[in-house]
Enzyme design. Structure first.
Site, PDB file in Angstrom:
ATOM      1  CE  LYS A 173      -2.819   3.254   1.885  1.00  0.00           C
ATOM      2  NZ  LYS A 173      -2.380   4.577   2.412  1.00  0.00           N
ATOM      3  N   GLY A 228       4.760   2.426  11.466  1.00  0.00           N
ATOM      4  CA  GLY A 228       4.168   3.750  11.610  1.00  0.00           C
ATOM      5  C   GLY A 228       3.702   4.010  13.022  1.00  0.00           C
ATOM      6  CB  SER A 229       1.152   6.361  14.280  1.00  0.00           C
ATOM      7  OG  SER A 229      -0.056   5.889  13.694  1.00  0.00           O
ATOM      8  N   GLY A 232      -2.254   3.841  14.134  1.00  0.00           N
ATOM      9  CA  GLY A 232      -2.443   3.144  12.866  1.00  0.00           C
ATOM     10  C   GLY A 232      -2.166   1.668  12.981  1.00  0.00           C
ATOM     11  N   GLY A 233      -1.088   1.322  13.690  1.00  0.00           N
ATOM     12  CA  GLY A 233      -0.730  -0.080  13.838  1.00  0.00           C
ATOM     13  C   GLY A 233      -1.785  -0.877  14.574  1.00  0.00           C
ATOM     14  CD  GLU A 250       9.869  -0.582  13.156  1.00  0.00           C
ATOM     15  OE1 GLU A 250      10.046   0.653  13.172  1.00  0.00           O
ATOM     16  OE2 GLU A 250      10.446  -1.343  12.382  1.00  0.00           O
ATOM     17  CB  CYS A 286      10.526   3.914  14.725  1.00  0.00           C
ATOM     18  SG  CYS A 286      11.681   2.826  13.882  1.00  0.00           S
ATOM     19  CD  GLU A 372       7.298   7.422  18.669  1.00  0.00           C
ATOM     20  OE1 GLU A 372       8.239   7.200  17.896  1.00  0.00           O
ATOM     21  OE2 GLU A 372       6.236   6.776  18.660  1.00  0.00           O
TER      22      GLU A 372
END
Length: 520
Positions: A173, A228-229, A232-233, A250, A286, A372
């Site tokens: 994607k 990503g965030s 989202g994860g 991750e 990250c 974070e």
């Protein structure tokens, strides 16, 4: 040969297309059309049809395909890096190096497959009959790449290359932070794989939010990878859980740094390294070190601020990231009750780096200081005793990585550093001693993951030889004989791979020594 990427170069945003922004100015530089549902379905069907062919292919065949794709990406370095710079403003030297490392890392994964231990072949003779056990590919993989590593964790990055090496087709994607680059890489990689003889459907790209949901929901997708965030994860984890599909997300958290009292003579070196690490790529890693615990009375905060004065503002990748950075910096300011300089952006998504100084007693559960912040901001807290620092580390969320700085003298005992390493091992995926966490070396021994909420699967890694394990599952055949199981699952060992026979490991040749370096 120049690229002929299918994209709309108009400057107008469209609900049917992914707009490409220049982070330095905020202007639209083109767009890429969203993939229609019918086209997504066709790509998924092609991946499903390709899966048996990839699963039955040999690592040597896959190595040829991956080598061809890597060479093609390198051949188009100038064009791809130019597009990446327009969409990310991460700098030509950084992007060129990242592309080169991504190509080398893909070759590394091909080498891991050639070595063969990822197959974990075991052969036993038991009273009830023979048993053969080995790992088989799971099937088509959906990959959601990262905004901050357009090459390293993009359309032909770690997740994609390791899945192909393991024998799985991939549907990627496109990330909205760099849609034009995603389309360009997909064209290069797809053309190269096809010319090298890879099955049709081995690699595909979809564009758009709805297309992303469609591939996650589709029963033909067996694995999902995401970088990503946390929001989202976890949304993907929950969505895919409806049909029991593993999601390797991750996500990252605050990566702590512990400075031992014995490192006093290294203060200026550590201060400079800390600033360089947490502002690298405008703090959009990250593995960015977000919290430094330093011994009181050694002047670390002042030394860090002195270095930070020489760091210029830089654009963040997207408008949303820049907005969240400013909001988080404001919360940090309110938490510590002191001024946290965040410059008004002169243009685009540009922000100024910031430093927050706090008392170690401020590091309480639920505090914004322990959250974070994606961007160039970090927290420095001074401790009076090592025990006080260790208690603070225990209050942190688990992380991808942590750093421990010692006296630098390997002959000198450093009980504070030793205690910090022992305390961090259960809470992070990697402890970097006298090194910053923003350098991740892609080797056999690497672990780029961590306990939740740093990742959704603490046993997995997205960098290093273990990355292939995410796309495999074991199977056993009882009373197996030739013709019923793959030819490589035999005592004759035609592929010359490591075998475990009746409990004893047989190594026909030494493991590969390939390694490269990346910086997620």
């Amino acid at each position: 040969m120049s690229l002929a990427v299918r994209q709309d170069e108009s400057a107008a945003a469209s609900p049917a297309a992914e707009a490409s922004y220049d982070p330095a100015t905020g202007e639209i530089r083109g767009s890429v059309a969203h993939t229609p549902a019918a086209r997504v379905d066709a790509l998924l069907e092609a991946a499903a049809l390709a899966a048996p062919a990839l699963a039955s292919s040999s690592p040597a065949e896959r190595s040829v395909w991956i080598e061809a794709a890597s060479a093609a990406v390198l051949e188009h370095t100038d064009e791809l890096v130019a597009i990446a710079e327009e969409e990310t403003r991460l700098g030509l030297p950084r992007l060129t190096g990242e592309l080169e490392r991504a190509a080398a890392q893909a070759r590394f994964y091909a080498g891991v497959a050639l070595e063969g231990s990822y197959l974990d072949v075991c052969l036993d003779e038991a009273p009830a009959g023979s048993l053969a056990r080995w790992n088989v590919p799971l099937g088509p993989v959906a990959v959601f790449g990262a905004s901050n590593f357009p090459f390293g964790f993009g359309v032909f990055g770690h997740d994609v290359a390791s899945a192909l090496a393991a024998g799985c087709p991939v549907v990627v994607k496109a990330h909205p932070a760099h849609p034009r680059l995603s389309a360009a890489i997909a064209e290069v990689v797809g053309t190269a794989l096809s010319a090298a003889g890879a099955p049709e459907g081995a690699h595909a790209l979809v564009v758009g939010f709805d297309a992303g949901l469609q591939i996650v929901d589709d029963p033909r997708i067996a694995v999902v990878c995401f970088t990503g965030s946390q929001a989202g994860g976890m949304a993907l984890v929950e969505r895919a859980a409806r049909r029991g599909v593993p999601v390797f997300a991750e996500m990252g958290t605050v990566n702590p740094v512990f400075v031992s009292p014995a490192a006093e003579g290294r203060r200026d070196e550590i201060a400079a390294g800390f600033v360089g690490s947490y502002t690298l790529g405008a703090g959009q890693f990250c593995t960015k070190p977000g919290l430094l615990l330093a011994p009181a009375g050694q002047g670390y905060a002042a030394a860090i601020r002195s270095v930070l004065d020489g760091v210029a503002p830089a654009p963040l990748l997207t408008e949303a990231i820049a907005a969240r950075f400013s909001e988080t910096a404001a919360r940090l300011q309110a938490t510590v009750g002191a001024d946290v300089p965040v410059a008004e952006p002169p243009s685009g998504f540009t922000v100024a780096p910031a430093l927050v100084t706090a008392r170690i007693s401020d590091l309480t559960e639920g505090s914004p200081l322990l959250e974070e912040c994606f961007g160039p901001v970090a927290v420095v807290a001074e401790y009076e005793s090592v025990d006080e620092a260790l208690e603070a580390l225990a209050r942190l969320q688990p992380s991808l990585a942590a750093s421990v700085f010692t006296s630098g003298d390997p002959e000198r005992d450093d009980p504070g550093a030793a205690s910090a390493v022992r305390s961090l091992i259960p809470r992070v995926g990697r402890v970097a001693v006298d090194a910053w966490p923003t350098g991740v070396i892609g080797t056999w021994a690497q672990q780029h993951g961590g306990p939740w909420p740093a990742t959704s699967r603490p046993e997995a890694t997205s960098v290093g030889a273990g990355a292939l394990d995410r796309f495999l599952r074991p199977v056993t055949v009882q009373n197996a004989r030739a013709g019923l199981i793959p030819a490589f699952v035999s005592r004759e060992n035609p592929w010359s791979i490591p075998l475990r026979i009746d409990g004893r490991l047989h190594l026909p040749h030494p493991a590969s020594a390939l390694e490269t370096e990346t910086t997620p």
